[in-house]
Design a protein around this motif. Structure first.
Motif, PDB file in Angstrom:
ATOM      1  N   ALA A 150      19.694  16.728  51.763  1.00 15.25           N
ATOM      2  CA  ALA A 150      18.272  16.359  51.831  1.00 15.25           C
ATOM      3  C   ALA A 150      17.435  17.624  51.924  1.00 15.25           C
ATOM      4  CB  ALA A 150      18.002  15.453  53.038  1.00 15.25           C
ATOM      5  N   ILE A 151      16.306  17.639  51.223  1.00 22.00           N
ATOM      6  CA  ILE A 151      15.367  18.758  51.283  1.00 22.00           C
ATOM      7  C   ILE A 151      13.950  18.224  51.363  1.00 22.00           C
ATOM      8  CG2 ILE A 151      16.794  20.488  50.093  1.00 22.00           C
ATOM      9  CD1 ILE A 151      15.304  19.768  47.523  1.00 22.00           C
ATOM     10  N   PHE A 152      13.108  18.900  52.129  1.00 15.26           N
ATOM     11  CA  PHE A 152      11.693  18.570  52.166  1.00 15.26           C
ATOM     12  C   PHE A 152      11.024  19.089  50.895  1.00 15.26           C
ATOM     13  CE2 PHE A 152      11.405  17.700  56.811  1.00 15.26           C
ATOM     14  CZ  PHE A 152      10.475  16.661  56.765  1.00 15.26           C
ATOM     15  N   THR A 153      10.128  18.284  50.314  1.00 14.55           N
ATOM     16  CA  THR A 153       9.289  18.770  49.226  1.00 14.55           C
ATOM     17  C   THR A 153       7.994  19.325  49.817  1.00 14.55           C
ATOM     18  OG1 THR A 153       8.204  16.631  48.882  1.00 14.55           O
ATOM     19  CG2 THR A 153      10.245  17.041  47.667  1.00 14.55           C
ATOM     20  N   LYS A 154       7.220  19.998  48.987  1.00 12.96           N
ATOM     21  CA  LYS A 154       6.014  20.662  49.466  1.00 12.96           C
ATOM     22  C   LYS A 154       4.990  19.671  50.021  1.00 12.96           C
ATOM     23  CE  LYS A 154       2.578  24.086  47.989  1.00 12.96           C
ATOM     24  NZ  LYS A 154       2.123  24.939  46.853  1.00 12.96           N
ATOM     25  N   ALA A 187       6.479  24.695  41.153  1.00 17.22           N
ATOM     26  CA  ALA A 187       6.530  23.792  40.003  1.00 17.22           C
ATOM     27  C   ALA A 187       6.848  22.359  40.408  1.00 17.22           C
ATOM     28  CB  ALA A 187       7.574  24.288  39.006  1.00 17.22           C
ATOM     29  N   ASN A 188       7.220  22.155  41.674  1.00 17.12           N
ATOM     30  CA  ASN A 188       7.668  20.853  42.173  1.00 17.12           C
ATOM     31  C   ASN A 188       8.845  20.342  41.341  1.00 17.12           C
ATOM     32  OD1 ASN A 188       7.197  19.301  44.433  1.00 17.12           O
ATOM     33  ND2 ASN A 188       5.914  17.817  43.375  1.00 17.12           N
ATOM     34  N   MET A 189       9.777  21.247  41.083  1.00 18.98           N
ATOM     35  CA  MET A 189      10.976  20.914  40.323  1.00 18.98           C
ATOM     36  C   MET A 189      12.214  21.052  41.192  1.00 18.98           C
ATOM     37  SD  MET A 189      10.243  22.742  36.635  1.00 18.98           S
ATOM     38  CE  MET A 189      11.958  22.559  36.147  1.00 18.98           C
ATOM     39  N   VAL A 190      13.238  20.261  40.863  1.00 22.46           N
ATOM     40  CA  VAL A 190      14.517  20.312  41.572  1.00 22.46           C
ATOM     41  C   VAL A 190      15.625  20.535  40.554  1.00 22.46           C
ATOM     42  CG1 VAL A 190      16.160  19.052  43.004  1.00 22.46           C
ATOM     43  CG2 VAL A 190      13.735  18.768  43.403  1.00 22.46           C
ATOM     44  N   TYR A 238      17.809  19.273  35.753  1.00 19.45           N
ATOM     45  CA  TYR A 238      16.579  19.564  36.470  1.00 19.45           C
ATOM     46  C   TYR A 238      15.541  18.474  36.237  1.00 19.45           C
ATOM     47  CZ  TYR A 238      16.297  22.387  32.102  1.00 19.45           C
ATOM     48  OH  TYR A 238      16.383  22.859  30.821  1.00 19.45           O
ATOM     49  N   PHE A 239      14.752  18.263  37.304  1.00 15.98           N
ATOM     50  CA  PHE A 239      13.805  17.157  37.371  1.00 15.98           C
ATOM     51  C   PHE A 239      12.459  17.671  37.875  1.00 15.98           C
ATOM     52  CE2 PHE A 239      18.055  15.595  37.907  1.00 15.98           C
ATOM     53  CZ  PHE A 239      18.103  14.344  37.310  1.00 15.98           C
ATOM     54  N   GLU A 240      11.401  16.962  37.498  1.00 14.80           N
ATOM     55  CA  GLU A 240      10.075  17.250  38.019  1.00 14.80           C
ATOM     56  C   GLU A 240       9.638  16.095  38.910  1.00 14.80           C
ATOM     57  OE1 GLU A 240       5.526  18.338  36.488  1.00 14.80           O
ATOM     58  OE2 GLU A 240       7.078  17.761  35.035  1.00 14.80           O
ATOM     59  N   ILE A 241       9.108  16.426  40.074  1.00 12.88           N
ATOM     60  CA  ILE A 241       8.622  15.407  41.009  1.00 12.88           C
ATOM     61  C   ILE A 241       7.105  15.326  40.878  1.00 12.88           C
ATOM     62  CG2 ILE A 241       8.470  14.718  43.429  1.00 12.88           C
ATOM     63  CD1 ILE A 241      10.997  16.356  43.942  1.00 12.88           C
ATOM     64  N   THR A 242       6.577  14.117  40.641  1.00 17.77           N
ATOM     65  CA  THR A 242       5.140  13.934  40.466  1.00 17.77           C
ATOM     66  C   THR A 242       4.651  12.775  41.318  1.00 17.77           C
ATOM     67  OG1 THR A 242       5.233  12.322  38.651  1.00 17.77           O
ATOM     68  CG2 THR A 242       5.428  14.660  38.062  1.00 17.77           C
ATOM     69  N   GLU A 243       3.353  12.544  41.285  1.00 20.68           N
ATOM     70  CA  GLU A 243       2.765  11.433  42.034  1.00 20.68           C
ATOM     71  C   GLU A 243       2.687  10.157  41.208  1.00 20.68           C
ATOM     72  OE1 GLU A 243      -1.018  12.808  43.344  1.00 20.68           O
ATOM     73  OE2 GLU A 243      -0.183  14.187  44.847  1.00 20.68           O
TER      74      GLU A 243
END
Length: 471
Positions: A198-202, A251-254, A266-271
């Protein structure tokens, strides 16, 4: 006819590419310890890799510029009496693991750490205890024993006020270290019994990887203020390798790297739904033993490089560049917002008092040039300062008003302190002799109970906004 809508994103065409053979690092005996950690850590100055060794644990530290074949006699960091399970660089000083690494190549094996942190009752990672340390004094700031089983990983949030953990008891926890309590938890964010990460996002959400009940690998995105339902849950594939997530907050990427896999997804996290967007996969022929990721301040902005990963093979380390294709030679503002720099936003004392600060950001417009080595000064507190005393301390006396009676008291106190020190020295010698005799009789060595900074046991984490480390 209906037309499919293509999601607009500047990271939609990010592509990965391995460097030329001569730009890699060859003849590295990567550790074969069976532990689900990265075995690799990198920053704008150095590459560090846990390696095979006899008679204790060792790791290799190379200047990034020293690509090519590594001499088999290249000096190692060898100050560990047991296997090194994980390593990480200090985010505020590129020369600290917290072994002090000189800017130039090592000329001889490094055996003495700047400080040894002793506080675990067993090997680090085996006593289910989290300790946050002030490495400037060698003191534990916070100790938490809320986990009843093996802790898989720890991750701090953006401003260092909370951290999340995953545990063998299948719970995801959010902890407030200064209150020394678990403030939120979720049982089985993934239904499988295999290890989770588990990791915290920004933005304060939590990204997880784990396994389904049918042993499929799975990723999830969670709101820690409402753990009832996931924001997103996505099944990936069937494989045994634990997915290690590497997060880019700019970049809010994982980037997901599974041990034993030959690919990096790799993935991008968005709203916007579906919240976690698949971008692409980088594949190569050989499986990876571990992985490290360069902090954003270490990428090459002139080539539109947004990430650089370091893939460990059996006997080499291969850098992989992640690039956004652009034709312009100008600085790409949209790709490079100001990023977290090396200066800490808070001192340990300020953090302990309850202050929260976001990271101090630096511009990437001119690229990043690592500063010269800054020595870490460790000022351990004198244990005698905490010794209770019935007399008034000399530091509270006025030197000008020191009477003969005051001088007698001072001499008496100094004599008492001297006696205490001598007594403790004799006791230490006696205990060392007894231990030596016991080891000689049993023919066994004592289980290592210390955590030496740099090659620290697992789990570990850097407190990103305070000069503290949790081991």
């Amino acid at each position: 006819m209906s037309r499919s809508i293509v999601r607009q994103s500047k990271f939609r065409h990010v592509f990965g590419q391995g460097v030329k053979a001569e730009q890699g690092y060859d003849d590295i005996r990567v550790s074969k310890v069976t532990w689900d950690s990265s075995f690799c850590a990198v920053n704008p100055k150095f590459l560090a890799v846990i390696v095979e060794s006899s008679g204790g644990g060792s790791f290799l530290v190379l200047p990034l510029s020293k690509a090519g074949r590594v001499d088999k006699n290249y000096p190692l960091v060898i100050g560990h009496s047991g296997p090194v399970l994980d390593i990480d660089w200090c985010p505020h000083n590129d020369n600290i693991l917290v072994w002090q690494i000189p800017d130039q190549s090592l000329s001889r094996p490094l055996t003495e750490p700047i400080v040894v942190l002793e506080g675990h009752s067993k090997r680090v990672g085996s006593d289910n205890l989290i300790i946050i340390w002030n490495v400037g004094t060698g003191e534990p700031l916070v100790s938490m024993d809320d986990h009843p089983d093996l802790i898989y990983n720890v991750s701090w949030n953006w401003n260092g006020s909370l951290f999340c953990t995953t545990c063998k008891d299948r719970r995801l926890r959010v902890c407030d270290p200064r209150k020394r309590e678990v403030v939120a938890e979720r049982l089985s964010p993934h239904d499988g019994v295999r290890p989770m990460r588990a990791i915290f996002t920004k933005d304060g959400n939590i990204f997880t990887t784990g396994f389904t009940r049918m042993s499929q690998r799975e990723l999830g995105l969670w709101d820690p203020t409402n753990f009832e339902e996931p924001i997103a849950l996505l099944e990936l594939d069937t494989s045994n390798g634990v997915l290690l997530p590497y997060y880019d907050p700019d970049a809010n990427m994982v980037y997901l790297c599974g041990k034993g896999d030959s690919s990096i997804r790799y993935f991008e996290i968005t709203e916007e739904p579906p919240y976690v967007h698949y971008l692409n996969t980088f594949s190569s022929k050989e499986p990876q033993r571990g992985m490290g990721i360069m902090p954003k301040r270490g990428v090459d902005v002139s080539k539109c490089e947004i990430a650089r990963l370091f893939k460990l093979h059996d006997k080499k380390c291969e850098p992989i560049t992640m690039t956004v294709p652009r034709k312009s030679d100008l600085f790409q503002d949209d790709l490079y917002p100001d990023t977290a720099g090396p200066e800490p936003a808070l001192e340990p004392e300020e953090w302990m008092e309850g202050r929260d600060e976001d990271p101090i950001l630096v511009s990437m417009r001119q690229g990043y040039v690592p500063p010269k080595s800054r020595e870490l000064k460790v000022a351990k507190k004198n244990v005698l300062e905490s010794r209770p005393s019935t007399r008034r301390s000399m530091s509270t006396c006025d030197g000008n008003s020191l009477t003969s009676q005051g001088l007698e008291r001072l001499m008496e106190e100094l004599q008492n302190l001297k006696s205490t020190v001598l007594s403790q020295e004799r006791r230490i010698c006696d205990l060392e002799n007894k231990l030596s005799q016991l080891n000689h009789v049993s023919g066994e060595s004592e289980e290592p109970r210390e955590a030496r900074l740099g090659g620290i046991g697992y789990p570990h984490v850097v407190a990103y906004k305070a000069k503290t480390f949790a081991l």
